[in-house]
Design a protein around this motif. Structure first.
Motif, PDB file in Angstrom:
ATOM      1  N   UNK A   1      47.487  14.268  26.785  1.00 41.71           N
ATOM      2  CA  UNK A   1      47.865  13.345  25.789  1.00 41.71           C
ATOM      3  C   UNK A   1      47.046  13.590  24.277  1.00 41.71           C
ATOM      4  N   UNK A   2      45.717  14.005  24.781  1.00 47.16           N
ATOM      5  CA  UNK A   2      44.886  14.380  23.566  1.00 47.16           C
ATOM      6  C   UNK A   2      45.289  15.813  22.982  1.00 47.16           C
ATOM      7  N   UNK A   3      45.630  16.798  23.837  1.00 48.74           N
ATOM      8  CA  UNK A   3      46.307  17.915  23.400  1.00 48.74           C
ATOM      9  C   UNK A   3      47.515  17.715  22.807  1.00 48.74           C
ATOM     10  N   UNK A   4      48.414  16.876  23.228  1.00 48.53           N
ATOM     11  CA  UNK A   4      49.748  16.756  22.576  1.00 48.53           C
ATOM     12  C   UNK A   4      49.564  16.097  21.031  1.00 48.53           C
ATOM     13  N   UNK A   5      48.601  15.181  20.974  1.00 43.74           N
ATOM     14  CA  UNK A   5      48.049  14.719  19.745  1.00 43.74           C
ATOM     15  C   UNK A   5      47.711  15.620  18.584  1.00 43.74           C
ATOM     16  N   UNK A   6      46.725  16.431  19.226  1.00 42.41           N
ATOM     17  CA  UNK A   6      46.079  17.561  18.632  1.00 42.41           C
ATOM     18  C   UNK A   6      47.274  18.487  17.815  1.00 42.41           C
ATOM     19  N   UNK A   7      48.122  18.868  19.005  1.00 38.72           N
ATOM     20  CA  UNK A   7      49.441  19.603  18.403  1.00 38.72           C
ATOM     21  C   UNK A   7      50.184  18.999  17.318  1.00 38.72           C
ATOM     22  N   UNK A   8      50.415  18.045  17.591  1.00 37.55           N
ATOM     23  CA  UNK A   8      51.236  16.995  16.611  1.00 37.55           C
ATOM     24  C   UNK A   8      50.526  16.970  15.187  1.00 37.55           C
ATOM     25  N   UNK A   9      49.202  16.983  15.085  1.00 38.40           N
ATOM     26  CA  UNK A   9      48.580  17.068  13.884  1.00 38.40           C
ATOM     27  C   UNK A   9      48.477  18.142  13.294  1.00 38.40           C
ATOM     28  N   UNK A  10      48.339  19.385  14.073  1.00 41.74           N
ATOM     29  CA  UNK A  10      48.629  20.842  13.623  1.00 41.74           C
ATOM     30  C   UNK A  10      50.035  21.198  12.998  1.00 41.74           C
ATOM     31  N   UNK A  11      50.927  20.429  13.768  1.00 37.71           N
ATOM     32  CA  UNK A  11      52.143  20.817  13.489  1.00 37.71           C
ATOM     33  C   UNK A  11      52.511  20.195  12.140  1.00 37.71           C
ATOM     34  N   UNK A  12      52.313  18.998  11.830  1.00 40.20           N
ATOM     35  CA  UNK A  12      52.399  18.343  10.544  1.00 40.20           C
ATOM     36  C   UNK A  12      51.590  19.045   9.309  1.00 40.20           C
ATOM     37  N   UNK A  13      50.441  19.208   9.665  1.00 39.11           N
ATOM     38  CA  UNK A  13      49.508  20.106   8.816  1.00 39.11           C
ATOM     39  C   UNK A  13      50.170  21.280   8.291  1.00 39.11           C
TER      40      UNK A  13
ATOM     41  N   UNK B   1      53.433  29.790  22.495  1.00 40.88           N
ATOM     42  CA  UNK B   1      53.074  30.321  23.756  1.00 40.88           C
ATOM     43  C   UNK B   1      51.618  29.929  24.009  1.00 40.88           C
ATOM     44  N   UNK B   2      50.872  30.104  22.819  1.00 37.82           N
ATOM     45  CA  UNK B   2      49.422  30.048  23.231  1.00 37.82           C
ATOM     46  C   UNK B   2      49.430  28.591  23.634  1.00 37.82           C
ATOM     47  N   UNK B   3      49.929  27.400  23.031  1.00 43.20           N
ATOM     48  CA  UNK B   3      49.544  26.258  23.261  1.00 43.20           C
ATOM     49  C   UNK B   3      50.303  25.789  24.580  1.00 43.20           C
ATOM     50  N   UNK B   4      51.451  26.346  25.067  1.00 44.83           N
ATOM     51  CA  UNK B   4      52.024  26.162  26.222  1.00 44.83           C
ATOM     52  C   UNK B   4      51.299  26.727  27.391  1.00 44.83           C
ATOM     53  N   UNK B   5      50.568  27.895  27.105  1.00 43.01           N
ATOM     54  CA  UNK B   5      49.682  28.561  28.361  1.00 43.01           C
ATOM     55  C   UNK B   5      48.609  27.705  28.737  1.00 43.01           C
ATOM     56  N   UNK B   6      48.185  26.686  27.919  1.00 45.44           N
ATOM     57  CA  UNK B   6      46.911  25.900  28.377  1.00 45.44           C
ATOM     58  C   UNK B   6      47.410  24.515  28.799  1.00 45.44           C
ATOM     59  N   UNK B   7      48.772  24.362  29.062  1.00 45.41           N
ATOM     60  CA  UNK B   7      49.212  23.145  29.482  1.00 45.41           C
ATOM     61  C   UNK B   7      49.720  23.108  30.858  1.00 45.41           C
ATOM     62  N   UNK B   8      49.784  22.085  31.736  1.00 44.64           N
ATOM     63  CA  UNK B   8      50.643  22.228  33.051  1.00 44.64           C
ATOM     64  C   UNK B   8      52.155  21.942  32.877  1.00 44.64           C
ATOM     65  N   UNK B   9      52.821  22.109  33.682  1.00 44.68           N
ATOM     66  CA  UNK B   9      54.088  21.726  33.675  1.00 44.68           C
ATOM     67  C   UNK B   9      54.183  20.173  33.845  1.00 44.68           C
ATOM     68  N   UNK B  10      55.041  19.524  32.984  1.00 40.70           N
ATOM     69  CA  UNK B  10      55.295  18.048  32.813  1.00 40.70           C
ATOM     70  C   UNK B  10      54.378  17.491  31.895  1.00 40.70           C
ATOM     71  N   UNK B  11      53.489  18.325  31.217  1.00 40.38           N
ATOM     72  CA  UNK B  11      52.630  17.959  30.124  1.00 40.38           C
ATOM     73  C   UNK B  11      51.595  16.792  30.919  1.00 40.38           C
ATOM     74  N   UNK B  12      51.170  16.976  32.172  1.00 41.27           N
ATOM     75  CA  UNK B  12      50.253  15.882  32.618  1.00 41.27           C
ATOM     76  C   UNK B  12      50.809  14.412  33.057  1.00 41.27           C
ATOM     77  N   UNK B  13      52.148  14.384  32.985  1.00 48.38           N
ATOM     78  CA  UNK B  13      52.760  13.131  33.563  1.00 48.38           C
ATOM     79  C   UNK B  13      52.723  13.293  35.164  1.00 48.38           C
ATOM     80  N   UNK B  14      52.136  12.480  35.846  1.00 54.37           N
ATOM     81  CA  UNK B  14      51.958  12.542  37.377  1.00 54.37           C
ATOM     82  C   UNK B  14      52.787  11.433  38.206  1.00 54.37           C
ATOM     83  N   UNK B  15      53.161  11.925  39.302  1.00 57.70           N
ATOM     84  CA  UNK B  15      54.100  10.963  40.108  1.00 57.70           C
ATOM     85  C   UNK B  15      52.884  10.439  41.185  1.00 57.70           C
ATOM     86  N   UNK B  16      52.724   9.335  41.328  1.00 55.50           N
ATOM     87  CA  UNK B  16      52.101   8.470  42.233  1.00 55.50           C
ATOM     88  C   UNK B  16      52.851   7.968  43.361  1.00 55.50           C
ATOM     89  N   UNK B  17      52.776   8.818  44.680  1.00 48.25           N
ATOM     90  CA  UNK B  17      53.637   8.400  45.866  1.00 48.25           C
ATOM     91  C   UNK B  17      53.503   6.780  46.225  1.00 48.25           C
TER      92      UNK B  17
END
Length: 258
Positions: free
Chosen positions: A165-177, A122-138
């Motif tokens: 993307x950087x937050x996603x990568x940081x979480x992936x490193x923390x998860x593996x560790x 929950x702490x990680x999800x609370x600092x992230x936007x919905x869609x993990x920063x993938x944006x639609x360009x009209x």
């Protein structure tokens, strides 16, 4: 001049092209002793003679100023590039604020088995936007330097954003560790290549940011360990609430994930 006497001056329009006549009439008026002292008459006469002789220069300068003001108002301006920002022009520029770094072990608990708890997630999800920063360009055609759209979204033009993307990568490193130090069965199957990618991606992101905020002596290291832990140092940061608002408003999906 005798009391009660009057000089009558007849005003009439001047031919703009007749500089000599204009100059003569003005000088005749200024040469009347009843209007100005001799010294003032001489200075004014020289000034008006100069202006009459080079009136075309003044006219040209005024026309140039008018044209410049019109171009400045109607000509499309190039956008200033924000440091660590978007060169495409899709993202807005964000205000800045002074932020003090402080420790929060809840993101990567010392007991690494707790990393896989709902509280940590929950702490990680609370600092992230919905869609993990993938944006639609009209309307991608209106932007220059726009990257290739993400192939996962086949029916829309969607791009990712670096911060998430950087937050996603940081979480992936923390998860593996956390998995390797607590429960190896939790190590993600893609950890080897994914973590290697993230190390190099974060390295370049840190170098790009180039944060040179000054940091003091450590306050949290174990006894006998010296250096700087970086806590309590003040940094110039973008307003994160504005960033989250922008990312949520332009999100490509409603899914909240890491």
């Amino acid at each position: 001049m005798a009391k009660g006497a009057r000089n009558t001056i007849t005003y009439h329009s001047l031919d703009a092209g007749d500089d000599e006549e204009f100059r003569t009439e003005i000088l005749d008026l200024l040469n009347e002793r009843d209007y100005l002292p001799a010294s003032s008459q001489s200075k004014k006469a020289r000034l008006l003679t100069f202006l009459c002789r080079y009136r075309w220069v003044v006219d040209a300068l005024l026309v140039l100023v008018i044209i410049t003001l019109l171009l400045d108002k109607f000509w499309p301006r190039s956008r200033d590039i924000e440091g660590n920002g978007d060169i495409v022009g899709f993202a807005p520029q964000f205000s800045q604020q002074i932020r003090k770094f402080s420790p929060d072990p809840g993101f990567v608990p010392e007991n690494t088995s707790q990393f896989f708890s709902e509280a940590t997630k929950k702490k990680w999800l609370d600092i992230l936007p919905k869609g993990l920063g993938y944006l639609e360009v009209k309307d991608p055609g209106k932007y220059k330097n726009i990257p290739t759209n993400v192939a996962t979204f086949k029916d829309r033009f969607v791009v990712a954003t670096s911060m998430t993307h950087q937050l996603h990568c940081l979480h992936a490193i923390a998860e593996a560790y956390s998995a390797l130090t607590s429960d190896s069965t939790r190590v993600p199957t893609d950890a080897e290549w994914h973590v290697a990618h993230c190390f190099d991606y974060l390295r370049q992101g840190i170098m790009c940011c180039g944060d040179v905020a000054l940091e003091g002596d450590q306050t949290t290291f174990p006894e006998g360990v010296e250096g700087s832990d970086g806590w309590d140092a003040k940094h110039v940061c973008k307003d994160y609430s504005q960033i989250l608002e922008y990312l949520n408003e332009n999100r490509a999906s409603d899914e909240l994930w890491l």
